[in-house]
Enzyme design. Structure first.
Site, PDB file in Angstrom:
ATOM      1  N   GLY A  40       3.242   7.605   3.372  1.00  0.00           N
ATOM      2  CA  GLY A  40       4.392   6.814   2.941  1.00  0.00           C
ATOM      3  C   GLY A  40       3.923   5.468   2.415  1.00  0.00           C
ATOM      4  O   GLY A  40       2.867   5.368   1.821  1.00  0.00           O
TER       5      GLY A  40
ATOM      6  N   GLY B 291       0.827  -1.198   0.000  1.00  0.00           N
ATOM      7  CA  GLY B 291       0.000   0.000   0.000  1.00  0.00           C
ATOM      8  C   GLY B 291       0.858   1.243   0.000  1.00  0.00           C
ATOM      9  O   GLY B 291       2.047   1.203   0.292  1.00  0.00           O
ATOM     10  N   LYS B 292       0.199   2.354  -0.369  1.00  0.00           N
ATOM     11  CA  LYS B 292       0.929   3.600  -0.480  1.00  0.00           C
ATOM     12  C   LYS B 292      -0.073   4.706  -0.204  1.00  0.00           C
ATOM     13  O   LYS B 292      -1.206   4.638  -0.673  1.00  0.00           O
ATOM     14  CB  LYS B 292       1.470   3.714  -1.908  1.00  0.00           C
TER      15      LYS B 292
ATOM     16  N   GLY C 172      -0.603   8.976   1.694  1.00  0.00           N
ATOM     17  CA  GLY C 172      -0.001  10.255   2.030  1.00  0.00           C
ATOM     18  C   GLY C 172       1.138  10.132   3.019  1.00  0.00           C
ATOM     19  O   GLY C 172       2.104  10.876   2.966  1.00  0.00           O
TER      20      GLY C 172
ATOM     21  N   LYS D 247       4.413   0.051   8.274  1.00  0.00           N
ATOM     22  CA  LYS D 247       4.073   1.337   7.669  1.00  0.00           C
ATOM     23  C   LYS D 247       5.244   2.269   7.894  1.00  0.00           C
ATOM     24  O   LYS D 247       5.612   2.552   9.027  1.00  0.00           O
ATOM     25  CB  LYS D 247       2.809   1.851   8.355  1.00  0.00           C
TER      26      LYS D 247
ATOM     27  N   ASP E  98     -11.407   9.611  11.954  1.00  0.00           N
ATOM     28  CA  ASP E  98     -11.156   9.340  10.538  1.00  0.00           C
ATOM     29  C   ASP E  98     -11.746   7.991  10.144  1.00  0.00           C
ATOM     30  O   ASP E  98     -11.071   7.147   9.558  1.00  0.00           O
ATOM     31  CB  ASP E  98      -9.649   9.401  10.248  1.00  0.00           C
TER      32      ASP E  98
ATOM     33  N   VAL F 201       3.390   1.068   2.779  1.00  0.00           N
ATOM     34  CA  VAL F 201       3.135  -0.041   3.682  1.00  0.00           C
ATOM     35  C   VAL F 201       3.698  -1.315   3.056  1.00  0.00           C
ATOM     36  O   VAL F 201       3.482  -1.572   1.872  1.00  0.00           O
ATOM     37  CB  VAL F 201       1.625  -0.242   3.960  1.00  0.00           C
TER      38      VAL F 201
END
Ligand SMILES: *[C@@H]1O[C@H](CO)[C@@H](O)[C@H](O)[C@H]1NC(C)=O
Ligand SMILES: *[C@@H]1O[C@H](CO)[C@@H](O)[C@H](O)[C@H]1NC(C)=O
Ligand SMILES: *[C@@H]1O[C@H](CO)[C@@H](O)[C@H](O)[C@H]1NC(C)=O
Ligand SMILES: *[C@@H]1O[C@H](CO)[C@@H](O)[C@H](O)[C@H]1NC(C)=O
Ligand SMILES: *[C@@H]1O[C@H](CO)[C@@H](O)[C@H](O)[C@H]1NC(C)=O
Length: 822
Positions: A497, A492-493, A495, A513, A609, A499
């Site tokens: 950075g 994953g990518k 804001g 992460k 969030d 993962v």
């Protein structure tokens, strides 16, 4: 133990907190040897080097390389044959520690040699690891733990029987942590079939250890790749005297709470501590029987981790462990560790005498409610040294290490700890130990004693306060786990950075992460995440395994959630992902609401969030809430006027205008998630026409107009029980109320969702083919459309509009403006 000094408990504890990072271990890169070969090979994820012309060690004696390609495992296709005594000259990474020696034998024949049934002798120092050992027609891997004294150099001597030859296919010989075995202050209890027999001293320095049995009690076989020290473990069924009243227990997602008073992560794999056998009938014992040689001496190590008992132990919580029938030891959990899930072990030296078996039992103490259980057993034969003296010199000062004993009274207990100051060593090590005990009959070290070392070559000052040192990882471990942040492991990518998927030394799969400096999520979020997640633990909240802030990195290590985000399974999915059924979706919503309810009521935390990408699914589609980077304690003052936080599309309109952070922000966002689940579309999709871009707006308008069928995920059409759908829409409606006061609590959302599930299942019971027959328009006719408002309010009326069920258009527009301002 040269110098004694007393420090205040404050200093003591700040030192104690350093200890946790020292208790991690990664198997070193040497020695892994591919014998009889000139090529290197990767085997069981280790790099085995050929021993034809080795650069890191030498082979001296009379030997020959042989090959036969019949084995499917390439490392077993070559061997080195010894026609006379031959030595591998090796060196440990450190003094006064241990080396794990693992020897691989896979006999084959060549024109010249026949390797079956060969008699093999192997010695290290004066320890005879194998003595006239016959390798029959199968692959055998033997392992041993050998103490290393003041001399780091050691030799593995292979000696054939007279007139014959010996061989080996592969050798592993790597340095282990130096506290694998610790001598208790009073020694280790010595037990014989006739009962207790005093204590044995200096075990860690006097013997090599030859494991006969490593048992994962109540669990499954564990392969070397899943053990931090490459050991294998087998199940206990065949040794169990009777399995009536001996229930096997497991806690699949158990995360051991390693404690300085208990075992370290390398003492046994998590798989050992997360399975156990529990006594179900306190009127009997559970007994295991092991065949052993007569007149042998063993170290028996019993591993415990109580993941079954709730809450903390009280001081009296205990049960009994028996060896043979005449020796009894009370396992006083309340005094060894304070709380469940802390792994620890207890050692005994057992002498088999005239018996060719060892029996071990556990049983309840009358009137004591403590769960009676056992997680693991190791039975290691003690190999005596045949003449080499002065192996380890305990407490000896040398130019690199200074051991200081600090005696300190803490909570009425005397803690003696030795600080090893270790400079410039590759593996930070120190001599033990803390003795956290008072009674003289509590003899052996209860699992791990504390070891601390301070590395003066490294600057420990970190920009991040030491928030929770039990969770602190070393960068080297992270690099190893992620193969130096291998792009292939990136999952994953965002804001913040990237993962990565990683594998810890103990085999645990994790998500790593890595915050990108000067990019997105910054240090405050990093600290918040650690503070929040290290405080709470819940089945439906993603667990933080650790963090690393070395070299100004901001790395968070989480439990790995195999099935990714909820969003992945709803829309924009790759074609291979199966669509989630309505029941599955409800189950996920229920789990997520449980997590959020716990956050709100149990921990007093507002997530801020909540969105479908922050709800993660494990391999069984169990949902867990993630990403607490901007979460806040209920009690915290709102001095954060820096701007609105959260994600567009999920933002509570009341929050946007009033800036007041309450739990109801999460409820609103969760309402949007419920709509995503129902409609399988983004919360905010700027590709769509203006009035459709915002899901909450678009969906509520449609629902109000009685057009639920137009927003429903087509995959769900005809598959939802109408009553379940009505209830679900009612929950959405209440969550999305314009003011927080009108919205339900997360707890009430949870109960309504459970009811929604019940309604769905009622239908499933009546109608086994739930996926086939129902007609959407029929279902929709049952929705109470009349409850929805038929007019819109303007801004000034928002606060009085207690009857209106959904945000008004003007509110939604104001939100859209926010969205566009992105
Ligand atoms: C290789 O080893 C197998 C098993 O020991 C044996 O049957 C076979 O004949 C050997 N091959 C050669 C070429 O020696
Ligand atoms: C243990 O070893 C130390 C030093 O190696 C020695 O001084 C001591 O006497 C030994 N203890 C026993 C009981 O043998
Ligand atoms: C006991 O062992 C038998 C045979 O191995 C097995 O079928 C049974 O399920 C076991 N019972 C329990 C309670 O584990
Ligand atoms: C458990 O085993 C021990 C040792 O054999 C024995 O003394 C004790 O009575 C047993 N307890 C029960 C409840 O059977
Ligand atoms: C263990 O060995 C002793 C002595 O040989 C024998 O009396 C006893 O029955 C054995 N116990 C078991 C459970 O095999």
């Amino acid at each position: 133990m040269k110098s004694n000094l007393c420090l205040s408990s404050i200093i003591l504890f700040s030192l104690l907190s350093l200890a946790s990072s020292q208790r991690r271990y990664v198997v070193p890169n040497r020695y892994f040897i591919n014998c009889g070969s000139n090529s290197d090979i990767i085997f069981t994820s280790k790099h085995f080097v050929g021993d034809d012309s080795p650069s890191t060690f030498s082979v001296s004696g009379s030997h020959k390389a042989v090959q036969n390609n019949s084995s499917p495992t390439s490392i077993y296709q070559t061997a080195r044959v010894f026609t006379r005594k031959t030595s591998y000259n090796l060196e440990a990474d450190d003094k006064n520690t241990f080396v794990m020696v693992r020897l691989h034998f896979s006999p084959f024949s060549t024109n010249e040699f026949e390797l079956h049934n060969k008699i093999i002798n192997v010695q290290v120092f004066g320890f005879s690891l194998l003595s006239n050992y016959k390798v029959e027609n199968k692959i055998v891997i033997k392992d041993f733990i050998v103490p290393i004294g003041n001399d780091k150099k050691f030799r593995l001597d292979f000696t054939p029987s007279t007139g014959s030859y010996a061989f080996v296919n592969a050798i592993e010989a790597f340095t282990t942590p130096n506290d694998l075995f610790i001598d208790g202050k009073d020694g280790t209890p010595h037990v014989s079939p006739k009962g207790p027999n005093g204590n044995m001293h200096n075990i860690s320095t006097s013997y090599a250890f030859n494991p006969i049995y490593r048992i994962n009690v109540g669990g499954r076989t564990i392969n070397p790749e899943r053990d931090p020290l490459r050991r294998s473990w087998t199940p206990d069924e065949t040794f169990l005297f009777s399995n009536v009243s001996a229930k096997s227990e497991s806690q699949h997602d158990m995360r051991p709470n390693y404690d300085s008073k208990g075992a370290a992560s390398y003492d046994a794999p998590v798989d050992v501590y997360s399975t156990a056998r529990r006594l179900t009938d306190k009127a009997v014992n559970i007994t295991w029987n092991f065949r052993v040689n007569k007149n042998s001496v063993f170290l028996i190590r019993a591993h415990f981790c109580d993941f079954m008992s709730p809450g903390r132990f009280s001081t009296n919580d205990a049960f009994s462990l028996f060896i043979y029938s005449l020796y009894k030891k009370d396992i006083q959990l309340g005094q060894i560790v304070n709380s469940p899930q802390v792994p620890f072990y207890v050692d005994f030296v057992v002498d088999s005498g005239e018996f060719d078996n060892v029996s071990i039992s556990i049983g309840a103490i009358r009137g004591n409610d403590q769960t009676v259980f056992l997680n693991g057993l190791e039975i290691m034969e003690l190999l005596t040294n045949l003449g080499v003296v002065g192996l380890r010199t305990d407490g000896k000062k040398n130019e690199k290490k200074v051991h200081i004993v600090i005696g300190c009274v803490v909570g009425g207990m005397v803690l003696i700890l030795i600080l090893g100051f270790l400079i410039g060593s590759k593996y930070r090590k120190s001599k033990p130990l803390v003795e956290a005990k008072t009674e003289s009959n509590m003899v052996s070290p209860y699992g791990r004693s504390l070891s601390i070392s301070i590395d003066f070559t490294k600057n420990h000052s970190s920009p991040i306060p030491n928030l929770n040192l039990n969770l602190k990882f070393q960068l080297a471990d992270i690099l190893q786990a992620t193969n130096n942040f291998d792009e292939k492991l990136m999952i994953g990518k965002g804001g913040f950075g990237k993962v990565y998927k990683g594998t810890l030394y103990d085999g645990m799969i994790v998500a790593v992460k890595r915050g990108e400096k000067g990019h997105g999520q910054g240090q405050p979020e990093f600290v918040t995440e650690i503070m929040v997640l290290s405080k709470i633990r819940h089945r439906h909240l993603v667990s933080l395994i650790g963090y690393c802030d070395e070299k100004s990195e901001m790395i968070l290590v989480y439990e790995f959630m195999k099935k990714g985000t909820l969003q992945d399974h709803l829309y924009d999915t790759n074609e291979n992902l199966p669509k989630l059924s309505w029941t599955q979706r409800l189950e996920i919503c229920i789990s997520a609401s449980r997590g959020l309810d716990y956050l709100h009521t149990g921990a007093g935390i507002i997530h801020r969030d909540v969105k479908s990408t922050n709800i993660l699914l494990d391999e069984n589609y169990v949902a867990k809430v993630a990403d607490f980077g901007i979460s806040r304690l209920n009690s915290e003052e709102d001095n954060d006027v820096s701007g609105i936080k959260g994600s567009f599309g999920y933002l509570d309109p009341e929050y946007i205008t009033c800036m007041e952070v309450t739990q109801k922000i999460d409820v609103y966002s969760f309402g949007v998630v419920l709509l995503e689940v129902l409609c399988a579309r983004r919360a905010l999709d700027n590709r769509l026409p203006y009035e459709e871009a915002n899901l909450a707006d678009w969906a509520t308008t449609r629902i109000r107009n009685g057009e639920v069928e137009n927003i429903l995920d087509p995959f769900l059409a005809g598959k939802i029980n109408p009553n379940s759908l009505t209830k679900f829409l009612e929950i959405v409606e209440r969550c999305l109320k314009p003011t927080g006061d009108e919205r339900p609590s997360m707890n009430s959302v949870l109960y309504d969702l459970l009811y929604t599930m019940e309604l769905q299942q009622t239908m499933a019971n009546r109608e086994p083919h739930e996926d086939s027959t129902m007609n959407t328009s029929f279902q929709l006719s049952m929705i109470k459309i009349d409850r929805l408002p038929s007019h819109t309010n303007d801004d000034s009326e928002v606060n009085e509009s207690s009857d209106s069920s959904f945000p008004t258009e003007s509110q939604v527009f104001s939100q859209l403006k926010m969205n566009e301002a992105r």
